[in-house]
Write a protein that holds these residues in place. Structure first.
Motif, PDB file in Angstrom:
ATOM      1  N   ILE A 264      36.417  34.738  30.929  1.00 45.49           N
ATOM      2  CA  ILE A 264      35.367  35.265  31.809  1.00 45.49           C
ATOM      3  C   ILE A 264      35.649  36.724  32.160  1.00 45.49           C
ATOM      4  CG2 ILE A 264      34.410  35.139  34.151  1.00 45.49           C
ATOM      5  CD1 ILE A 264      34.654  32.082  33.945  1.00 45.49           C
ATOM      6  N   LYS A 268      33.336  39.979  31.021  1.00 48.15           N
ATOM      7  CA  LYS A 268      32.781  40.913  31.998  1.00 48.15           C
ATOM      8  C   LYS A 268      33.120  42.363  31.648  1.00 48.15           C
ATOM      9  CE  LYS A 268      32.484  37.812  35.987  1.00 48.15           C
ATOM     10  NZ  LYS A 268      32.995  37.511  37.349  1.00 48.15           N
ATOM     11  N   VAL A 294      31.355  29.747  27.885  1.00 46.71           N
ATOM     12  CA  VAL A 294      31.324  30.756  28.951  1.00 46.71           C
ATOM     13  C   VAL A 294      30.079  31.622  28.828  1.00 46.71           C
ATOM     14  CG1 VAL A 294      32.467  32.808  29.874  1.00 46.71           C
ATOM     15  CG2 VAL A 294      33.824  30.796  29.265  1.00 46.71           C
ATOM     16  N   ALA A 298      26.687  32.586  31.525  1.00 45.54           N
ATOM     17  CA  ALA A 298      26.621  33.922  32.124  1.00 45.54           C
ATOM     18  C   ALA A 298      25.272  34.103  32.814  1.00 45.54           C
ATOM     19  CB  ALA A 298      26.800  34.973  31.020  1.00 45.54           C
ATOM     20  N   TYR A 301      28.835  32.008  35.611  1.00 44.26           N
ATOM     21  CA  TYR A 301      30.195  31.618  35.226  1.00 44.26           C
ATOM     22  C   TYR A 301      30.752  30.516  36.130  1.00 44.26           C
ATOM     23  CZ  TYR A 301      29.918  35.989  32.593  1.00 44.26           C
ATOM     24  OH  TYR A 301      29.533  36.994  31.751  1.00 44.26           O
ATOM     25  N   GLU A 303      32.673  27.526  36.798  1.00 40.42           N
ATOM     26  CA  GLU A 303      33.783  26.946  36.035  1.00 40.42           C
ATOM     27  C   GLU A 303      33.583  25.460  35.746  1.00 40.42           C
ATOM     28  OE1 GLU A 303      38.386  26.219  37.047  1.00 40.42           O
ATOM     29  OE2 GLU A 303      37.776  28.315  37.112  1.00 40.42           O
ATOM     30  N   ILE A 306      31.054  24.996  33.051  1.00 44.49           N
ATOM     31  CA  ILE A 306      31.605  25.388  31.752  1.00 44.49           C
ATOM     32  C   ILE A 306      32.480  24.270  31.205  1.00 44.49           C
ATOM     33  CG2 ILE A 306      33.168  27.000  30.598  1.00 44.49           C
ATOM     34  CD1 ILE A 306      32.177  29.140  32.616  1.00 44.49           C
TER      35      ILE A 306
END
Length: 316
Positions: A264, A268, A294, A298, A301, A303, A306
């Motif tokens: 992540i 970014k 991931v 977006a 994000y 967790e 994901i």
């Protein structure tokens, strides 16, 4: 996943095969008060995107010239816009002669309307909008292709006004609630599924909740629900395996969340998969499942989402 669902729709789709119930849901969502069932044309696909279950409900409303594609979720799935895009394209393709798209005359098609009804165990907001562009690898402020679908949480305590206006959704929510309550009482084991479902159907009939539907299609409903709860249990077990062991080859136990957080941070910074793999001293194929998951989530994000996404993909 084990099991074969080609023999049927899920219970929600079975309900909306009936014009009256389809119109009931449409009126509740749109604020209309249509009563003429002849304006409804059921256009359900023979099979769903997975090619193993027909779990969509789709129909045209002639008065508004809309093609309405509804789907039910018992397990949260962020890929609903992509699924519904495939549904829509498949349905429209079936409606048109292929030669029409090469005509100099503008081809007119029904306006698409998308909705998802969620009643899983995960805590979700009352409503949320999922967008196709969230799946794009390269994000854009003005995507050239977009599809938005509203997700309605129909678990008890959510969207009360919508459910009050819609006996079909209200009844379906109550039925699922009764089944789950029975399973809490008997234990969530496969041998208890059939009993919990039968008793929930009996209770609905006794209380006048979708009674005609359950009386007519009891056997189909029982089979569908047994499969649904078996599938939920399999997904739950798979998720536990993911947390405990990891499901991506080459990634060791306990490394999952750390790796996701690393990826992540690098995404970014606009790092590519190739660059991330080189910096982490991993192969691209090793990191690809995590990287792709991931990117699908977006820019939020989340967790946990994901992790669930990777788990689901690993089971497919």
């Amino acid at each position: 996943m084990t099991g074969n669902r080609e023999y049927k729709s899920d219970v929600f789709s079975m309900l909306l095969e009936d014009k009256a119930r389809a119109l009931d849901v449409y009126n509740a969502l749109t604020g209309k008060n249509y009563t003429d069932l002849e304006i409804i044309e059921i256009r359900t696909l023979e099979k769903g995107v997975s090619l193993t279950v027909r779990n969509d409900a789709s129909f045209i409303v002639d008065s508004d010239m809309t093609l309405n594609i509804y789907e039910h979720q018992s397990t949260y799935n962020p890929n609903m816009p992509l699924r519904q895009l495939i549904y829509f394209v498949t349905l429209v393709k079936d409606m048109l002669d292929e030669q029409y798209v090469y005509s100099r005359k503008l081809v007119r098609i029904p306006t698409p309307k998308f909705a998802v009804f969620y009643n899983g165990n995960e805590n979700r907001p009352e409503t949320e909008i999922l967008k196709l562009s969230d799946s794009f690898m390269n994000r854009s402020e003005e995507p050239e292709l977009e599809l938005s679908c509203m997700v309605y949480n129909i678990n008890p305590g959510n969207n009360a006004r919508l459910l009050d206006k819609c006996p079909t959704l209200q009844g379906y929510m109550r039925f699922v609630e009764y089944v789950r309550n029975n399973l809490e009482q008997y234990g969530r084991k496969k041998e208890n599924y059939a009993k919990a479902i039968r008793e929930a159907i009996d209770r609905c009939i006794e209380e006048g909740i979708l009674a005609e539907f359950f009386e007519k299609r009891r056997e189909e409903v029982e089979k569908a629900m047994v499969f649904d709860f078996t599938y939920e249990k399999q997904m739950e077990n798979a998720k536990k395996e993911w947390y405990n062991d990891g499901v991506v080859d080459g990634i060791t136990q306990g490394e999952n969340r750390t790796l996701i957080n690393l990826i992540i941070r690098k995404i970014k910074k606009e790092k590519t998969l190739s660059e991330i793999a080189e910096e982490l001293e991993r192969t691209e194929s090793e990191l690809a499942p995590v990287y792709e998951a991931v990117m699908r989530h977006a820019p939020e994000y989340d967790e946990d989402r994901i992790l669930e996404d990777i788990c689901r993909k690993a089971q497919e």
